[in-house]
Motif scaffolding. Structure first.
Motif, mmCIF file in Angstrom:
data_model
loop_
_atom_site.group_PDB
_atom_site.id
_atom_site.type_symbol
_atom_site.label_atom_id
_atom_site.label_comp_id
_atom_site.label_asym_id
_atom_site.label_seq_id
_atom_site.Cartn_x
_atom_site.Cartn_y
_atom_site.Cartn_z
ATOM 1 N N UNK A 149 8.123 -3.018 7.418
ATOM 2 C CA UNK A 149 7.493 -1.879 6.747
ATOM 3 C C UNK A 149 6.905 -2.272 5.387
ATOM 4 N N UNK A 150 6.816 -3.572 5.114
ATOM 5 C CA UNK A 150 6.071 -4.042 3.947
ATOM 6 C C UNK A 150 4.613 -4.136 4.376
ATOM 7 N N UNK A 151 3.815 -3.213 3.906
ATOM 8 C CA UNK A 151 2.414 -3.127 4.319
ATOM 9 C C UNK A 151 1.597 -4.227 3.639
ATOM 10 N N UNK A 152 0.843 -4.958 4.435
ATOM 11 C CA UNK A 152 -0.008 -6.029 3.904
ATOM 12 C C UNK A 152 -1.479 -5.615 3.975
ATOM 13 N N UNK A 175 -15.332 4.554 -2.191
ATOM 14 C CA UNK A 175 -14.301 5.559 -2.480
ATOM 15 C C UNK A 175 -13.009 5.091 -1.830
ATOM 16 N N UNK A 176 -11.912 5.093 -2.589
ATOM 17 C CA UNK A 176 -10.607 4.751 -2.024
ATOM 18 C C UNK A 176 -9.694 5.980 -2.106
ATOM 19 N N UNK A 177 -9.169 6.369 -0.946
ATOM 20 C CA UNK A 177 -8.153 7.424 -0.883
ATOM 21 C C UNK A 177 -6.865 6.703 -0.484
ATOM 22 N N UNK A 178 -5.977 6.413 -1.471
ATOM 23 C CA UNK A 178 -4.866 5.496 -1.242
ATOM 24 C C UNK A 178 -3.616 6.090 -0.603
ATOM 25 N N UNK A 179 -3.581 7.404 -0.427
ATOM 26 C CA UNK A 179 -2.434 8.036 0.234
ATOM 27 C C UNK A 179 -2.808 9.466 0.589
ATOM 28 N N UNK A 206 0.120 4.149 3.465
ATOM 29 C CA UNK A 206 0.898 2.927 3.685
ATOM 30 C C UNK A 206 2.129 3.134 4.568
ATOM 31 N N UNK A 207 2.604 2.031 5.151
ATOM 32 C CA UNK A 207 3.868 2.060 5.878
ATOM 33 C C UNK A 207 4.940 2.644 4.953
ATOM 34 N N UNK A 208 5.850 3.447 5.500
ATOM 35 C CA UNK A 208 6.853 4.131 4.655
ATOM 36 C C UNK A 208 8.020 3.215 4.268
ATOM 37 N N UNK A 209 7.766 2.329 3.337
ATOM 38 C CA UNK A 209 8.784 1.347 2.943
ATOM 39 C C UNK A 209 10.025 2.016 2.362
ATOM 40 N N UNK A 210 9.836 2.872 1.364
ATOM 41 C CA UNK A 210 10.995 3.486 0.692
ATOM 42 C C UNK A 210 11.828 4.338 1.642
ATOM 43 N N UNK A 217 -9.872 5.130 -7.886
ATOM 44 C CA UNK A 217 -9.430 3.749 -8.071
ATOM 45 C C UNK A 217 -8.198 3.681 -8.973
ATOM 46 N N UNK A 218 -8.200 4.474 -10.033
ATOM 47 C CA UNK A 218 -7.046 4.517 -10.925
ATOM 48 C C UNK A 218 -5.809 4.962 -10.159
ATOM 49 N N UNK A 219 -5.946 6.022 -9.348
ATOM 50 C CA UNK A 219 -4.826 6.508 -8.522
ATOM 51 C C UNK A 219 -4.377 5.413 -7.556
ATOM 52 N N UNK A 220 -5.352 4.677 -7.011
ATOM 53 C CA UNK A 220 -5.042 3.638 -6.030
ATOM 54 C C UNK A 220 -4.165 2.547 -6.623
ATOM 55 N N UNK A 221 -4.491 2.112 -7.845
ATOM 56 C CA UNK A 221 -3.665 1.078 -8.462
ATOM 57 C C UNK A 221 -2.288 1.621 -8.820
ATOM 58 N N UNK A 222 -2.192 2.918 -9.076
ATOM 59 C CA UNK A 222 -0.886 3.543 -9.269
ATOM 60 C C UNK A 222 -0.059 3.501 -7.994
ATOM 61 N N UNK A 223 -0.693 3.773 -6.857
ATOM 62 C CA UNK A 223 -0.008 3.728 -5.561
ATOM 63 C C UNK A 223 0.455 2.301 -5.265
ATOM 64 N N UNK A 224 -0.425 1.321 -5.471
ATOM 65 C CA UNK A 224 -0.056 -0.060 -5.149
ATOM 66 C C UNK A 224 1.038 -0.566 -6.091
ATOM 67 N N UNK A 225 0.982 -0.172 -7.351
ATOM 68 C CA UNK A 225 1.996 -0.581 -8.317
ATOM 69 C C UNK A 225 3.365 -0.014 -7.946
ATOM 70 N N UNK A 226 3.397 1.272 -7.597
ATOM 71 C CA UNK A 226 4.650 1.925 -7.205
ATOM 72 C C UNK A 226 5.230 1.251 -5.962
ATOM 73 N N UNK A 227 4.370 0.968 -5.010
ATOM 74 C CA UNK A 227 4.792 0.375 -3.743
ATOM 75 C C UNK A 227 5.401 -1.008 -3.973
ATOM 76 N N UNK A 228 4.706 -1.837 -4.731
ATOM 77 C CA UNK A 228 5.212 -3.182 -4.997
ATOM 78 C C UNK A 228 6.501 -3.158 -5.817
ATOM 79 N N UNK A 229 6.606 -2.201 -6.724
ATOM 80 C CA UNK A 229 7.830 -2.056 -7.524
ATOM 81 C C UNK A 229 9.012 -1.705 -6.624
#
Length: 195
Positions: free
Chosen positions: A123-126, A143-147, A104-108, A174-186
């Protein structure tokens, strides 16, 4: 076991991608990408189909809209065992996408750098976050490789199993992916609260 035949690669940071691309290419996996990632893949000597050639649309609105298209998301979300989904994929010429690699775009990091509000908002990735969620939802087939933090895990699989994954492996990604998306949105919400 499901075989990876086509990979959509859309990453901000290219570091660490070389070895992954080399192993996927050696397994005969086809690449699909856009913009800088497509140029990077081709610079390594690999063929790469453009997302634009699949969708029939260029990257628009200053790069804000590249992958957000039914042919891309249909290729990720289609249930391979559903006859209705298969019929619609054929009808609308939607390619199967078996692997999605996103960084993802490096928001943080952009916030931490003291960048302007306009730069932070860009830098808010859509597209990337949408790709992550779609591929994770359809972990039964994709297969999703989220980062880049998950590159090593996929590399281990490629080295031991070739371009094939088990449902349990896809579910773990997939579990890791939702962790990445949750962290990003937070992180995004926190910035809105504090700015």
């Amino acid at each position: 076991m499901k075989r990876i035949r086509t990979a959509l690669v859309s990453v901000f940071h290219k570091d660490g991608l070389d070895e992954l691309l080399a192993h996927l290419n050696a397994e005969g996996v086809k690449f699909l990408s856009t913009g800088g990632t497509q140029e990077f893949i081709e610079s390594k000597g690999y063929d790469c189909q453009t997302v634009e050639s699949v969708t029939g649309y260029p990257s628009i609105l200053g790069g804000r809209v590249k992958t957000l298209h039914p042919k891309v998301f249909g290729g990720i979300l289609a249930r391979r065992a559903e006859e209705g989904d298969k019929a619609q994929m054929a009808q609308y010429e939607i390619p199967e996408i078996d692997l999605v690699v996103v960084d993802l775009y490096p928001f943080e990091q952009t916030v931490a750098s003291g960048a302007s509000e306009a730069d932070i908002i860009e830098k808010i990735d859509i597209g990337g976050i949408s790709l992550i969620r779609a591929a994770a939802k359809n972990f039964n087939d994709v297969v999703i490789v989220p980062s880049k933090a998950q590159y090593a895990e996929l590399l281990d699989i490629l080295k031991t199993q070739g371009a094939q994954t088990t449902r349990d492996q896809r579910r773990r990604f997939a579990m890791e992916a939702f962790g990445v998306s949750s962290h990003y949105d937070t992180a995004i919400r926190k910035w809105f609260e504090e700015s």
